[in-house]
Design an enzyme around this catalytic site. Structure first.
Site, PDB file in Angstrom:
ATOM      1  N   SER A   1      69.917  88.097  54.591  1.00  0.00           N
ATOM      2  CA  SER A   1      70.387  89.334  54.947  1.00  0.00           C
ATOM      3  C   SER A   1      70.758  90.373  54.163  1.00  0.00           C
ATOM      4  CB  SER A   1      71.788  88.985  55.348  1.00  0.00           C
ATOM      5  OG  SER A   1      72.559  89.998  55.953  1.00  0.00           O
TER       6      SER A   1
ATOM      7  N   GLY B   1      68.186  93.184  55.150  1.00  0.00           N
ATOM      8  CA  GLY B   1      67.384  93.532  55.443  1.00  0.00           C
ATOM      9  C   GLY B   1      66.314  94.149  54.322  1.00  0.00           C
TER      10      GLY B   1
ATOM     11  N   ASN C   1      73.510  85.827  61.735  1.00  0.00           N
ATOM     12  CA  ASN C   1      72.887  86.388  63.381  1.00  0.00           C
ATOM     13  C   ASN C   1      73.376  86.143  64.213  1.00  0.00           C
ATOM     14  OD1 ASN C   1      71.073  86.575  61.042  1.00  0.00           O
ATOM     15  ND2 ASN C   1      69.255  86.482  62.096  1.00  0.00           N
TER      16      ASN C   1
END
Length: 483
Positions: A129, A131, A188
Site C-alpha cells: 500500500s 501507491g 482497501n
C-alpha cells in the site's frame, strides 16, 4: 558478476519504483518484463549506474539470483500471476521463494500457496500500500503465505518499507497463506469508507453551506491538525486548493463518476460470506456504483424532485458538527473492518495480531492516520476485543460525538443530500447498541411462509420451534442453514 538479492517481474510504474527503492537500500535487484524493451529502457534510463541487472528471459532472471532465490511479481492480478508461477516453478529449486506483490484476491493466494508449496517451493502474497510514491519512498507491506519464507525476505521488506517516527518499519508477517492479501483487501475496504465519508462531508459543505473550494481547503487544512490528522484529509485539502489553467478549481471540472478496481467489492462480499455487518464500507462501494450511472442521474434530476438545500443555522457550529460526525463515522469504518478480520481469522485458521496490523498502517499506506496507534493500544489491552467501539477510548469518541453526528445526518437527509456511508455508520452504531432488534418479526415471518422455525427468549438458545400460524399448515419444518 555479483548475484542479485531479489528479482522483480513487471516494470510498470509500481515495479520500477519498488526496484529503485530496493536498490537505494543497498540491495542488488535483477529485473524482467514480458516486453523486454522496457527492461533496456529502465536499465539505461532511471536505473542507469545503479545495482540493477537487466534480464531478457525468466531463465536469465533466475540465473542472476542468490540462493534461496526470491522472485517478486508486480503484474496484473488473475491469470498473469498463475501463468508466471507455472513458468517459474520448473526454473526454481527447493526452498526458493515466489512473491506476489499485486492486489490478488485472497482465495487465489490460498490456492497458490498450497500449489507452490506442493512443488517444494515457498510462496508469499503481500499487500503493498502507498501507491506509486509509496513504492519509491516506503510502502506499507502486509506479507502472508509460507511462514518459512519470511526470514529470507524480512530484511528486504523491512528496509524498503515506510518507517514511523520511532523507526519501526511498516512491514511485518501477517499470517499463513492468504492472510496478507486479506488484510490488504480490508485495508482497501476501509480506504473506500474513509474516502466516501470525506466526500460526503465535502458534499454537505458545498451543497448545504454553499462553501467555496478555497473555504473548504481551509477547513480540511485545519482538521488535519487535530484528531482527523491523516493522509486522506491532507490530500483533500491539497485537491481543494488546486487550480486549473484558467484559475478555477480543478476539482469542480472533474466528472463525478468514480472508478474502482474491485478490492472494495471483494471486502463487501467477504463480509457477506462471514455474516459481518460491514454496512459503511458496502455503502461506499454502492456509492461508487451509483456515481457511475451519471447519464441516468442527470435525466432523473429533471423529473425527480426533493427539498431544496437551504441552511439557516450557525454555519461555524455546523462545521464543527461535520468534523465530529466524520470522526465518529471513521471509527465505525475501522471497527467494521477489524470485526471482519476477526471473523475471517476463525474461518481460515489465521492467527492475526490486530494491534500489529494497525501499526503496519501507520506509515506508507493510504489510510495512515493519527489514531492507528490507539487501535494498537486497544488490542494490546484486550486481545480478544469483540468490537473496537467497546474499547473505552473509542467508546468515548462515538458516544461523545453522537449529538453532532445525529444533527449532521438528520440535517442532510432533511435537505435531500445523499450521505449513504455516514448514515449507515450511525445506523450501525444504533443497531449494535440495541439489545433487542425487530428480527423477532423477521423470524416469525420466515416461520409463517417457510416453516423456517424460531428460537424463544424464554427457552435455551439452540432450541427451535415452529408454529402452525394459519391452522392449515402441518408440523413439517424446513431444514436450517446459514447463508
Amino acid at each position: 558478476m555479483k548475484k542479485a538479492d531479489i528479482g522483480l517481474i513487471g516494470l510498470a510504474v509500481m515495479g520500477e519504483n519498488l526496484v529503485l527503492n530496493m536498490e537505494s537500500k543497498g540491495f542488488t535487484v535483477a529485473v524482467y518484463n514480458r516486453t523486454v524493451e522496457k527492461v533496456d529502457r529502465f536499465v539505461n534510463g532511471r536505473g542507469k549506474g545503479k545495482n540493477i541487472i537487466g534480464t531478457h528471459s525468466l531463465e536469465e532472471l533466475v540465473d542472476a539470483l542468490e540462493r534461496p532465490r526470491k522472485v517478486m511479481m508486480l503484474v496484473k492480478a488473475g491469470k498473469p500471476v498463475d501463468d508466471f508461477i507455472d513458468r517459474l516453478i520448473p526454473l526454481l529449486d527447493k526452498g526458493d521463494i515466489i512473491i506476489d506483490g499485486g492486489n490478488s484476491h485472497f482465495p487465489d493466494t490460498i490456492r497458490r500457496t498450497q500449489y507452490v508449496e506442493s512443488k517444494g517451493l515457498y510462496y508469499i502474497g503481500t499487500g503493498v500500500s502507498g501507491g506509486e510514491e509509496g513504492a519509491l519512498t516506503g510502502p506499507s507491506l502486509m506479507p502472508g503465505g509460507s511462514p518459512e519464507a519470511w526470514p529470507h525476505v524480512k530484511e528486504i521488506f523491512q528496509k524498503v518499507s515506510a518507517k514511523v517516527e520511532d523507526g519501526t518499519p511498516c512491514a511485518d508477517w501477517v499470517g499463513s497463506d492468504g492472510a496478507g492479501h486479506f488484510v490488504k483487501m480490508v485495508h482497501n475496504g476501509i480506504e473506500y469508507g474513509d474516502m466516501q465519508l470525506i466526500a460526503e462531508s465535502y458534499f454537505i459543505m458545498k451543497k448545504l453551506l454553499g462553501m467555496s473550494d478555497d473555504e473548504m481547503h481551509d477547513v480540511f487544512t485545519e482538521w488535519n491538525k487535530g484528531e482527523l490528522d491523516s493522509y486522506l484529509i491532507e490530500i483533500t485539502a491539497d485537491i481543494l486548493a488546486y487550480k486549473d489553467e484558467d484559475g478555477e478549481p480543478l476539482l469542480e471540472k472533474i466528472l463525478d463518476a468514480a472508478g474502482q478496481k474491485g478490492t472494495g467489492k471483494w471486502t463487501a462480499i467477504a463480509a457477506l460470506d462471514e455474516g459481518v455487518p460491514l454496512t459503511l464500507i458496502a455503502e461506499s462501494v454502492f456509492a461508487r456504483a451509483l456515481s457511475a450511472q451519471k447519464e441516468e442521474r442527470v435525466e432523473a434530476e429533471k423529473v425527480l424532485k426533493g427539498p431544496a438545500p437551504v441552511f439557516e443555522g450557525d454555519k461555524k457550529a455546523f462545521l464543527e458538527d461535520i468534523r465530529h460526525a466524520l470522526y465518529a463515522s471513521k471509527v465505525i469504518s475501522y471497527a467494521q473492518g477489524f470485526t471482519l478480520m476477526r471473523e475471517a481469522a476463525k474461518t481460515y485458521g489465521w492467527e492475526l495480531d490486530y494491534g500489529r496490523i494497525a501499526l503496519l498502517w501507520r506509515g506508507g499506506c493510504i489510510i495512515r492516520s493519527a489514531f492507528l496507534g490507539k487501535i494498537n493500544e486497544a488490542y494490546q489491552k484486550t486481545p480478544d476485543l469483540r468490537n473496537l467501539i467497546l474499547d473505552p477510548y473509542f467508546k468515548t469518541i462515538v458516544e461523545g460525538n453522537q449529538e453532532s453526528w445525529r444533527r449532521v445526518v438528520s440535517t442532510a437527509l432533511t435537505h435531500g443530500i445523499a450521505i449513504p456511508s455516514m448514515a449507515a455508520a450511525l445506523t450501525y452504531f444504533d443497531g449494535y447498541r440495541t439489545g433487542r432488534l425487530p428480527a423477532n418479526l423477521l423470524q416469525a415471518q420466515r416461520d409463517y411462509f417457510g416453516a423456517h422455525t424460531y428460537e424463544r427468549v424464554d427457552r435455551p438458545r439452540g432450541e427451535f420451534f415452529h408454529t402452525n400460524w394459519t391452522g392449515h399448515g402441518g408440523d413439517t419444518v424446513s431444514g436450517t442453514y446459514n447463508a
